[in-house]
Design a protein around this motif. Structure first.
Motif, PDB file in Angstrom:
ATOM      1  N   ASN A  99      46.069  51.912  30.343  1.00 31.68           N
ATOM      2  CA  ASN A  99      46.231  51.825  31.810  1.00 31.68           C
ATOM      3  C   ASN A  99      47.644  51.422  32.185  1.00 31.68           C
ATOM      4  O   ASN A  99      48.193  51.930  33.167  1.00 31.68           O
ATOM      5  CB  ASN A  99      45.222  50.828  32.387  1.00 31.68           C
ATOM      6  N   THR A 213      37.768  46.808  27.937  1.00 31.59           N
ATOM      7  CA  THR A 213      39.103  46.598  28.487  1.00 31.59           C
ATOM      8  C   THR A 213      39.719  45.356  27.852  1.00 31.59           C
ATOM      9  O   THR A 213      39.113  44.276  27.846  1.00 31.59           O
ATOM     10  CB  THR A 213      39.050  46.432  30.003  1.00 31.59           C
ATOM     11  N   THR A 233      51.485  55.530  29.332  1.00 27.84           N
ATOM     12  CA  THR A 233      50.137  55.399  29.898  1.00 27.84           C
ATOM     13  C   THR A 233      49.401  56.724  29.761  1.00 27.84           C
ATOM     14  O   THR A 233      50.014  57.799  29.690  1.00 27.84           O
ATOM     15  CB  THR A 233      50.205  54.992  31.366  1.00 27.84           C
ATOM     16  N   THR A 236      45.546  60.802  33.767  1.00 28.03           N
ATOM     17  CA  THR A 236      44.212  60.735  34.361  1.00 28.03           C
ATOM     18  C   THR A 236      43.278  61.775  33.738  1.00 28.03           C
ATOM     19  O   THR A 236      43.645  62.933  33.561  1.00 28.03           O
ATOM     20  CB  THR A 236      44.294  60.977  35.879  1.00 28.03           C
TER      21      THR A 236
END
Length: 483
Positions: A99, A213, A233, A236
């Motif tokens: 992320n 996470t 990162t 998406t």
């Protein structure tokens, strides 16, 4: 004193040389025998260094490590991270989404533009604390020297950069994560000419691993024995998959390296013991070399040196033992028997004298399905017998024991080193050939002394003849003059 042909008119030196040629035949034979022994000893040293080099390679092979080695294969968003499986990794699959990356804390102070000394910033002599480091400076110190002190300090934990044009000092933490930079001292707290213009606290990396996470203070961290380095990162809708599996390539390369070294060693030994021996080509004497061209000497000696170890018992035994050891089964602790053929490794035809070949496809299949058997086949060790290999020894240890035994035999025979792979290594003083050469040297020295006496005797005899003839000529001349 030698008198050479003054009365007789004979070439005494030439006649003595011819007589001594026959006398020197035994000496020439001794020198030739000595030279042959030296050449044979050199041949043994070539074999010895080859075996030592092979043993060094066998010792460097860590087959158990190769069996335990893992590899990390990355698929999906491959540019986001790199991964390396460590020794603690197990077969597994990690799905990773990045992320955000970890960043470092940074603080910027602004002072007087064009300032070069600490006094230009409105401060005197003092010390400041950066991280756990205390940095001292004088008012007359340059700002560059102050920056240098910061960068040299490992305890400060920051990288300092100064821009004299704007008068700005940037301090960036060497570590990423959400920990701010600790600064203490009037320079950073109460200087009117040197004020904080911005501060940014770093952040931890946020990574989702198999749905969990996690926060990581560094962009490099280890999960389940896999060292992961983040580069960016995740786009998406995408993710990165890391699959940890057996590193078959490492095992295959280890085995291929062994087979290559074995074939090379076996080839050299077969060449030595099978080399043609030309017995009519004896070592040249000094007189023979004087009458030949360099190219002729080289060709002759090439024939004379050939086959020094033809059908040699030590070399032949080494070859035979290695071939037998590799063809025999290895017995695992559970009593199961395994061999090289099960892993796609076989010998060539009879004319290739034991050369090994690898069916890589079969080898990979066997390694994937039976890594434990491969460990036993190649790396198993029977410590009960340190000298001779047994059915419980793996291939590597069998060859090492055979080579070690051969190296001892070579050392006893020729005085070669059991530990050096250098062809220039000196021979050990005590050996069969060493004693033989010492005996040759003593006999040669004694024979040279005898030949010197024989040569002197010939000259004495010719000198006596010359003196007698000279006396006769003188008497004859006197009688003639009286007539």
């Amino acid at each position: 004193m030698r008198i050479s042909g003054l009365a007789s008119g004979l070439d005494i030196d030439s006649m003595v040389k011819q007589l001594m040629t026959a006398e020197r035949v035994p000496l020439d034979k001794l020198n030739q025998q000595k030279q042959l022994a030296e050449w044979k000893r050199e041949g043994y040293r070539e074999v010895s260094t080859k075996l030592v080099g092979f043993n060094e390679k066998l010792t460097s092979y860590s087959f158990s490590s190769a069996i335990d080695s893992k590899k990390a294969t990355i698929t999906g968003a491959t540019g986001v991270l790199t991964a390396k499986a460590t020794g603690a990794a197990t077969d597994s699959v990690l799905n990773v989404t990045v992320n955000n990356l970890a960043s470092a804390s940074n603080v910027i102070y602004k002072g007087a533009a064009g300032a070069t000394k600490m006094s230009d910033l409105g401060v005197g002599s003092e010390s400041v604390k950066i991280g756990s480091a205390e940095i001292k400076f004088e008012a007359g110190d340059t700002i560059d020297s102050f920056v240098s002190k910061i960068n040299k300090s490992t305890d400060a934990g920051v990288t300092a950069v100064y821009n004299s044009t704007t008068g700005s000092l940037s301090l960036t933490s060497k570590k990423t994560g959400s920990e701010s930079i600790n600064l203490e001292g009037s320079l950073f707290e109460s200087s009117a000419s040197f004020t904080k213009s911005s501060e940014k606290v770093g952040q931890d990396a946020e990574v989702v691993i198999n749905g969990l996470t996690t926060k990581q203070s560094s962009n490099t961290f280890t999960v389940n024995g896999v060292e992961i380095s983040l580069n960016g990162t995740t786009p998406t809708g995408q993710s990165t998959q890391i699959e940890v599996s057996q590193d078959i390539d490492t095992m295959v390369n280890t085995i291929k390296s062994f087979v290559e070294a074995y074939n090379d060693t076996l080839s050299q030994l077969n060449k030595k013991t099978g080399e043609e021996r030309y017995r009519k080509y004896l070592p040249l004497t000094t007189e023979q070399k004087a009458d030949m061209k360099d190219s002729e000497i080289e060709l002759w000696e090439g024939k004379a040196k050939s086959g020094m170890l033809k059908s040699d018992s030590i070399v032949d035994k080494t070859i035979s033992d290695m071939r037998t050891a590799l063809a025999s089964d290895v017995v695992m602790p559970n009593g199961e028997k395994i061999n090289l053929a099960q892993f796609g490794i076989t010998t060539g035809n009879y004319s290739e004298k034991g050369k090994l070949y690898i069916d890589e496809t079969k080898l990979r299949e066997a390694l994937e399905s039976n890594p434990e058997k491969a460990t036993a086949l190649f790396g198993q060790t029977d410590n009960a017998d340190k000298t001779n290999y047994t059915s419980n020894d793996g291939i590597f240890n069998r060859v090492k024991k055979i080579n070690s035994g051969s190296l001892q035999s070579l050392a006893d025979k020729a005085g070669t080193s059991k530990v050096s792979s250098d062809l220039t290594t000196a021979f050990l003083p005590q050996s069969q050939i060493g004693e033989q050469l010492s005996d040759y040297e003593k006999r040669i020295e004694a024979l040279q002394d005898r030949l010197a006496r024989v040569e002197n005797q010939y000259y004495k005899q010719f000198t006596a003849m010359e003196m007698a003839m000279n006396k006769y000529n003188s008497t004859a001349s006197s009688l003639t003059s009286m007539l």
